[in-house]
Design a protein around this motif. Structure first.
Motif, PDB file in Angstrom:
ATOM      1  N   TYR A  21       0.852  -1.181   0.000  1.00 54.11           N
ATOM      2  CA  TYR A  21       0.000   0.000   0.000  1.00 54.11           C
ATOM      3  C   TYR A  21       0.890   1.234   0.000  1.00 54.11           C
ATOM      4  CZ  TYR A  21      -3.974  -2.925   1.295  1.00 54.11           C
ATOM      5  OH  TYR A  21      -4.958  -3.874   1.305  1.00 54.11           O
ATOM      6  N   LEU A  22       0.501   2.262  -0.728  1.00 49.74           N
ATOM      7  CA  LEU A  22       1.253   3.520  -0.710  1.00 49.74           C
ATOM      8  C   LEU A  22       0.926   4.349   0.518  1.00 49.74           C
ATOM      9  CD1 LEU A  22       1.284   4.735  -4.412  1.00 49.74           C
ATOM     10  CD2 LEU A  22       3.176   3.856  -3.048  1.00 49.74           C
ATOM     11  N   ALA A  23      -0.229   4.123   1.116  1.00 50.15           N
ATOM     12  CA  ALA A  23      -0.621   4.905   2.291  1.00 50.15           C
ATOM     13  C   ALA A  23      -1.158   3.983   3.374  1.00 50.15           C
ATOM     14  CB  ALA A  23      -1.672   5.936   1.917  1.00 50.15           C
ATOM     15  N   PHE A  24      -0.673   4.181   4.581  1.00 49.44           N
ATOM     16  CA  PHE A  24      -1.164   3.476   5.750  1.00 49.44           C
ATOM     17  C   PHE A  24      -2.013   4.454   6.549  1.00 49.44           C
ATOM     18  CE2 PHE A  24       2.233   0.826   4.447  1.00 49.44           C
ATOM     19  CZ  PHE A  24       2.048  -0.416   5.024  1.00 49.44           C
ATOM     20  N   ASP A  25      -2.982   3.962   7.278  1.00 45.26           N
ATOM     21  CA  ASP A  25      -3.845   4.819   8.088  1.00 45.26           C
ATOM     22  C   ASP A  25      -3.026   5.399   9.238  1.00 45.26           C
ATOM     23  OD1 ASP A  25      -5.781   6.054   9.587  1.00 45.26           O
ATOM     24  OD2 ASP A  25      -7.165   4.358   9.572  1.00 45.26           O
ATOM     25  N   SER A  26      -2.727   6.682   9.162  1.00 45.53           N
ATOM     26  CA  SER A  26      -1.855   7.317  10.149  1.00 45.53           C
ATOM     27  C   SER A  26      -2.526   7.478  11.508  1.00 45.53           C
ATOM     28  CB  SER A  26      -1.386   8.685   9.642  1.00 45.53           C
ATOM     29  OG  SER A  26      -2.501   9.519   9.413  1.00 45.53           O
ATOM     30  N   ARG A  27      -3.836   7.228  11.592  1.00 45.92           N
ATOM     31  CA  ARG A  27      -4.520   7.334  12.879  1.00 45.92           C
ATOM     32  C   ARG A  27      -4.228   6.133  13.765  1.00 45.92           C
ATOM     33  NH1 ARG A  27     -10.304   7.801  10.638  1.00 45.92           N
ATOM     34  NH2 ARG A  27      -9.267   6.491   9.134  1.00 45.92           N
ATOM     35  N   GLU A  28      -3.801   5.063  13.184  1.00 41.29           N
ATOM     36  CA  GLU A  28      -3.505   3.865  13.953  1.00 41.29           C
ATOM     37  C   GLU A  28      -2.000   3.739  14.129  1.00 41.29           C
ATOM     38  OE1 GLU A  28      -5.552   0.280  12.931  1.00 41.29           O
ATOM     39  OE2 GLU A  28      -7.093   1.408  11.867  1.00 41.29           O
ATOM     40  N   VAL A  29      -1.560   3.870  15.372  1.00 40.51           N
ATOM     41  CA  VAL A  29      -0.130   3.858  15.682  1.00 40.51           C
ATOM     42  C   VAL A  29       0.515   2.562  15.221  1.00 40.51           C
ATOM     43  CG1 VAL A  29       1.560   3.936  17.558  1.00 40.51           C
ATOM     44  CG2 VAL A  29      -0.434   5.439  17.613  1.00 40.51           C
ATOM     45  N   LEU A  30      -0.159   1.441  15.413  1.00 37.21           N
ATOM     46  CA  LEU A  30       0.402   0.150  15.031  1.00 37.21           C
ATOM     47  C   LEU A  30       0.702   0.111  13.537  1.00 37.21           C
ATOM     48  CD1 LEU A  30       1.255  -2.688  15.805  1.00 37.21           C
ATOM     49  CD2 LEU A  30      -1.105  -3.424  15.495  1.00 37.21           C
ATOM     50  N   LYS A  34       4.243  -0.450  11.573  1.00 37.16           N
ATOM     51  CA  LYS A  34       4.420  -1.453  10.518  1.00 37.16           C
ATOM     52  C   LYS A  34       4.979  -0.796   9.261  1.00 37.16           C
ATOM     53  CE  LYS A  34       0.788  -4.698  11.811  1.00 37.16           C
ATOM     54  NZ  LYS A  34      -0.475  -5.307  11.389  1.00 37.16           N
ATOM     55  N   ARG A  35       4.418   0.363   8.902  1.00 39.58           N
ATOM     56  CA  ARG A  35       4.892   1.085   7.719  1.00 39.58           C
ATOM     57  C   ARG A  35       6.374   1.400   7.856  1.00 39.58           C
ATOM     58  NH1 ARG A  35       3.134   6.767   8.120  1.00 39.58           N
ATOM     59  NH2 ARG A  35       4.836   6.647   9.591  1.00 39.58           N
ATOM     60  N   ASP A  36       6.763   1.937   9.004  1.00 38.33           N
ATOM     61  CA  ASP A  36       8.157   2.308   9.213  1.00 38.33           C
ATOM     62  C   ASP A  36       9.074   1.088   9.208  1.00 38.33           C
ATOM     63  OD1 ASP A  36       7.277   4.907   9.370  1.00 38.33           O
ATOM     64  OD2 ASP A  36       7.364   4.997  11.568  1.00 38.33           O
ATOM     65  N   ALA A  37       8.591  -0.024   9.769  1.00 36.25           N
ATOM     66  CA  ALA A  37       9.381  -1.257   9.781  1.00 36.25           C
ATOM     67  C   ALA A  37       9.563  -1.799   8.362  1.00 36.25           C
ATOM     68  CB  ALA A  37       8.718  -2.304  10.674  1.00 36.25           C
ATOM     69  N   ILE A  38       8.496  -1.791   7.579  1.00 34.22           N
ATOM     70  CA  ILE A  38       8.575  -2.279   6.199  1.00 34.22           C
ATOM     71  C   ILE A  38       9.523  -1.409   5.380  1.00 34.22           C
ATOM     72  CG2 ILE A  38       7.256  -2.519   4.056  1.00 34.22           C
ATOM     73  CD1 ILE A  38       4.856  -3.371   5.849  1.00 34.22           C
ATOM     74  N   LYS A  75       7.715   6.892  -1.560  1.00 34.26           N
ATOM     75  CA  LYS A  75       6.331   7.301  -1.795  1.00 34.26           C
ATOM     76  C   LYS A  75       5.374   6.728  -0.758  1.00 34.26           C
ATOM     77  CE  LYS A  75       6.721   7.801  -6.810  1.00 34.26           C
ATOM     78  NZ  LYS A  75       6.221   7.280  -8.097  1.00 34.26           N
ATOM     79  N   ILE A  76       5.820   5.705  -0.025  1.00 31.79           N
ATOM     80  CA  ILE A  76       4.959   5.075   0.975  1.00 31.79           C
ATOM     81  C   ILE A  76       4.756   6.053   2.132  1.00 31.79           C
ATOM     82  CG2 ILE A  76       4.701   3.168   2.602  1.00 31.79           C
ATOM     83  CD1 ILE A  76       6.479   1.489   0.720  1.00 31.79           C
TER      84      ILE A  76
END
Length: 77
Positions: A21-30, A34-38, A75-76
């Motif tokens: 996914y190019l965008a993760f839901d920034s309202r959810e800390v988890l 995950k985005r930062d880890a990936i 871009k993520i």
């Protein structure tokens, strides 16, 4: 997906694909973690991780491919 390589090219001569996914839901800390880890793992794989390629009988990625991938990773959100 299409391949730029002819069907006669052996699998080890082709590139793998990864869809994210190019965008993760920034309202959810988890999900942000995950985005930062990936993103961190992918950047490591394209930089320091390339050092493991030859010992595992893999070829390093060409610099042009690494540059394209880094641009895509950035871009993520």
């Amino acid at each position: 997906m299409t391949s730029a390589f002819p069907s006669s090219t052996p699998p080890e001569g082709r590139l793998s694909h990864l869809q994210l996914y190019l965008a993760f839901d920034s309202r959810e800390v988890l999900r942000c973690h995950k985005r930062d880890a990936i993103k961190g793992f992918l950047k490591w794989a394209l930089a320091d991780g390339q050092g493991y390629a030859e010992n595992l009988s893999y070829a390093k990625l060409p610099k042009e491919v690494v540059a394209k991938e880094l641009k895509a990773i950035n871009k993520i959100q």
